[in-house]
Each structure stands twice: as C-alpha cells, then as structure tokens.
Design an enzyme around this catalytic site. Structure first.
Site, short mmCIF file in Angstrom:
data_model
loop_
_atom_site.label_atom_id
_atom_site.label_comp_id
_atom_site.label_asym_id
_atom_site.label_seq_id
_atom_site.Cartn_x
_atom_site.Cartn_y
_atom_site.Cartn_z
N TRP A 135 -77.63 61.05 72.47
CA TRP A 135 -77.80 59.61 72.37
C TRP A 135 -77.52 59.05 70.97
CZ3 TRP A 135 -81.04 59.12 68.40
CH2 TRP A 135 -81.90 60.19 68.13
N LYS A 159 -71.56 63.75 81.18
CA LYS A 159 -73.00 63.64 81.46
C LYS A 159 -73.66 63.24 80.15
CE LYS A 159 -77.43 64.83 81.78
NZ LYS A 159 -78.32 64.27 80.74
N GLY A 211 -76.00 68.72 71.07
CA GLY A 211 -77.42 68.53 71.34
C GLY A 211 -78.27 69.50 70.56
N SER A 212 -79.44 69.76 71.08
CA SER A 212 -80.41 70.62 70.41
C SER A 212 -80.04 72.09 70.55
CB SER A 212 -81.80 70.39 71.00
OG SER A 212 -81.86 70.89 72.33
N GLU A 233 -72.02 71.98 69.52
CA GLU A 233 -72.36 71.38 68.22
C GLU A 233 -73.84 71.06 68.30
OE1 GLU A 233 -73.78 68.97 65.81
OE2 GLU A 233 -72.51 67.43 66.72
N LEU A 234 -74.64 71.82 67.55
CA LEU A 234 -76.09 71.76 67.71
C LEU A 234 -76.75 71.14 66.48
CD1 LEU A 234 -76.42 75.25 69.42
CD2 LEU A 234 -75.96 73.02 70.46
N CYS A 267 -77.19 65.03 63.07
CA CYS A 267 -77.17 66.47 62.81
C CYS A 267 -76.65 66.77 61.41
CB CYS A 267 -76.30 67.18 63.84
SG CYS A 267 -76.89 67.02 65.54
N GLU A 364 -85.55 71.20 61.74
CA GLU A 364 -84.70 70.02 61.62
C GLU A 364 -85.58 68.78 61.82
OE1 GLU A 364 -80.53 68.13 63.23
OE2 GLU A 364 -81.69 69.38 64.62
#
Length: 470
Positions: A135, A159, A211-212, A233-234, A267, A364
């Site tokens: 988001w 999604k 995301g996470s 990509e976290l 991030c 984080e």
C-alpha cells in the site's frame, strides 16, 4: 462462506472515518481472471515493440491527465500528501515512457561467436505474471512492475494491498483507457488467503512480491512448491554512515529527508544513522531540529510535510517499538508521543543511544522514527551498518565523496548505496536487496529481464534437406 465475495472497506487515515467500500472477487472469479490474462498472452506476445511502446506512452498520458484524481485517491486510502501523490503519478508516467523507449534494446537478440554455427541469446516473455503489491506506494509499486512486464510481452495480474482497492482498480483502468487489449493487465480484489491458489494455477508463470519478510517467505515457499520464479522486494533497516569529515547540519538535512519520505513508510527510508563519535552530539542537535521542522499536517493541504501513517494499528505498532526501544536503553530526543486526535498520527521522532539488541536497531520501524547509533571509527560504523538481517538500501554522508564511494561500493552489504543523497528508486537503476530484503531486481535492464525466458539458439549451417545434388 466459500464463494462469497469479500468486501474491502477503506478508512481515511487522517480522520479515522470509513470511506468507500468495494466488492471483491471470489477465489474462483480471481482464477478465471488469471486464465483470461493467460489467454490474452498468446496475442500480446506477438505484438511489436513499437505497438507496445505506443500503448505504454498512452498510459503515461492517461496518468498525467488524471494526476489530481489519483493523488486524491492515494491521500484518502493511505494518507499520502497530495504533493507526494502527484510526484508519484509523474514517476509512474516517466517509468512508462522509459520502458517504452528502451525495452526493445534491453531485450534485443545477442549474437554469440561459436566459431562455426550461428548462435544467439534471445529474450522471450514467460506468460502471465502475478504481482502482489503493498500500500505504501500504491501506484509506483504497481507501475514499476507493470511497465517492464508488459513491454517484455507478458500479461499481468495485480493483487494489491487490501486497504487500497480504489487505487488497484484505477491502475487497471489506466491501461484500459490507454487502449491495451482486453485482459493484458487485470486487477483482482481478493484477500491474501487467495494468493496461494493463484500462484499454483497453471495460468500464472511467475510472481513478483513487494512486502514484508513474512509475506516474502510465504510467497517464496508457495512459488517454490510449484517451481515458479519469484522476485521479492522486502523490508529494510537502511543504515546511513555519518562520517567525521561531514558538516553535521548538512548531513542532518539529508538524513531527515531520508527518514521521513512517505511519513517514514518506505522500505528504503533511512532508519539507522550510524555516527562517528566526534560529530555525534552536533549531529544529534541538527537532526532533532530538522525532524521537528516536519510538522504534522492535513495531507490535502499544500505545504504539508508530514501526514498520517496508513492506519491506526500501524501507528500503534510504531509507538510500541519506540516504547520498547526506550525501555531497552535508548534516549528520546523528540517526538515519541501519540497525539490526542482521531486518525493515524505520529510525530517525527529521534532516538539516540541505540545499540544492537535494541528494537530500533534490530527491527524495521515503518514510521517517522530515526535511530542514532554511535561508532568509534569508520570500521566500527561499517560493521554496525552490516549487523542487520536486512540489506536493501544504505548511505554514506561525508565531506569526501571518494571516501564515501569506496565505502558504498565495497563495504556496505546492500542492494543500493548512495553517497550524500537519500536512497530512492530510479527507473534507470536496478532496485532490490540482499539478505532478508529479498532477491531479484526491478527497474532498468536488469528488471525487465527478470520475467523473460533467456533462451540460447544455435543454428548449424549444415543442411539436412531431403534430396540435393546427386
């Protein structure tokens, strides 16, 4: 109940008031969409780069024409300031134009000298790619995936995060309005529990997730179980080294901008500022003053520098991390208190005395909280920077750019290292990380080649034709 459509309720982070409701798709309906996208691939892959580029440039034009609308949508759904939202839409348009211009060159056939047979490496699309997106940059995250993916000849299914359903549908609408063939890009409004079935379906060739760490592990396991490639990509806990040859006030301006980008919900926001001892106290004073200059304000008001976080729960999670950090020995220099007002507000916050083992060092912190860590010398600063499970972005703030370049290029364990500027994504540079920050790359030539079949082709000049001379 199985087969019942989910409902996605948006909430305005600035007010805490509910916004628009969106009806989603059942799991079966989402699978049907994915199969429609796969059916569209057979025609889309045969379109020329010129035709794909023409449509992608039209997508950029649609984005620019609807900039204010989309900026307002992001503001309402996840609290982004209007100024930041407009900049994000423009960045998407630039990304579309970049890949429209360069995709054919990035994917051009490459001859290989075999000393006899003709040989080459070709890049061909894989099929339909599933994107599971977050988001925090509702448009940019999706377009930095979609532009290269579609230009490579793949089709795509998005999604998106459950709190930005309007943005998710608007992105599909951009491609439709731009004139892309039906089903080349589709959005599915489904809960996260339905992602596994999409990954496992034969319609999906590969997966991209931003995301996470936990989401990355889950998707990687699901994709691996069916032998499908994924790009991840976290998270990040980006370290910036503040060296002893720097002007503390100049460094603090870069540091504050790095920490507070998107209200700290990035991030690649700077999170740990590892400061050499001789300049630590001066940097503390300068950073505190800079951070206090980012006053909380209405994200729809012009000039607002710091809006709300994306949700009250997210704000409460950040405050819990700050509380635990102080309990573990960190010292609060500014901020750190939850405002008495509706919405997901949290002030710019500075912690110092942070050490390994402290939540502000190890975790984080996805909000406007800067952690200052003291190091006795350059070697210890580098060791502290690399003492993290993450490895996304990193920075060096120094009076000697050559010194900074040496450290950035050779010493820091991260996918990106910037000297005397805050880390950011740029369509011309590969984007991604190492360690728990994920694997694979987005953007630039490296990104567009993630979701193609890199195929070796060899042709012998020896004829096997029937007949021939007696």
């Amino acid at each position: 109940m199985a087969g019942e459509r989910p409902v996605f309720q948006t909430v305005n982070p600035a007010t805490g008031q509910p916004g628009r409701r969106y009806e989603g798709l059942t799991g079966a309906e989402a699978l049907a969409v994915a199969r429609q996208a796969r059916a569209a691939f057979d025609g889309w892959r045969r379109t020329s780069f010129g035709e794909r580029a023409r449509l992608m440039r039209q997508a950029a034009a649609v984005l620019r024409r609807r900039t204010d609308e989309f900026a307002g949508l992001m503001c309402d759904e996840m609290g982004k300031t209007l100024a930041d939202g407009r900049a994000e839409v423009e960045k998407c348009a630039v990304g579309c134009e970049f890949f429209a211009e360069h995709a054919e060159r990035f994917l051009a056939d490459e001859p290989v000298d075999m000393g006899g047979p003709r040989a080459k490496v070709v890049y061909r699309p894989l099929g339909t790619i599933l994107a599971v997106m977050p988001w925090n940059y509702p448009f940019w995250q999706a377009f930095r995936f979609a532009a290269p993916t579609l230009m490579a000849g793949n089709t795509a299914v998005l999604k998106h995060a459950s709190n930005v359903p309007g943005s998710a549908l608007a992105i599909e609408d951009v491609f439709r309005e731009a004139g892309f063939p039906a089903d080349v890009f589709r959005t599915v409004l489904v809960p996260s529990r339905d992602v596994k079935a999409l990954i496992e379906d034969d319609a999906i060739a590969a997966v991209s997730l931003t995301g996470s760490v936990e989401a990355g592990k889950t998707v990687a396991a699901q994709a691996g179980a069916v032998l499908k490639k994924c790009v991840l990509e976290l998270g990040g806990s980006d370290a910036y080294l503040v060296l002893d040859d720097v002007d503390p006030e100049k460094a603090a301006k870069v540091a504050a901008a790095a920490r507070l980008v998107n209200a700290g919900q990035s991030c690649i926001a700077g999170k740990r500022f590892i400061v050499l001892a001789p300049v630590r106290e001066a940097f503390e004073r300068a950073l505190t003053a800079e951070m206090e200059g980012y006053a909380l304000g209405d994200p729809r008001a012009e000039g607002t520098k710091l809006g709300p976080l994306q949700a009250v729960k997210a704000r409460d999670d950040v405050h819990d991390q700050v509380t635990r950090a102080v309990a573990a020995g960190a010292r609060l220099l500014t901020g750190g208190e939850v405002p008495d007002r509706p919405g997901a507000w949290y002030p710019a916050t500075v912690l110092t005395g942070v050490k390994p083992g402290n939540p502000a060092f190890d975790e984080e912190v996805f909000g406007p909280v800067a952690a200052i860590v003291e190091a006795k010398d350059e070697a210890e600063a580098i060791a502290l920077a690399n003492n993290s499970a993450f490895g996304l972005g990193s920075g060096v703030l120094t009076g000697d750019p050559a010194r900074g370049e040496r450290i950035a290029a050779d010493a820091l364990e991260a996918g990106m290292s910037f000297v005397n500027q805050n880390v950011r994504s740029d369509v011309r540079l590969p984007f991604g990380g190492v360690k728990h920050s994920g694997y694979g790359r987005e953007l630039a030539a490296f990104g567009i080649r993630e979701f193609v079949n890199i195929k070796s082709v060899l042709v012998s000049e020896t004829t096997l034709a029937a007949g021939g001379p007696e």
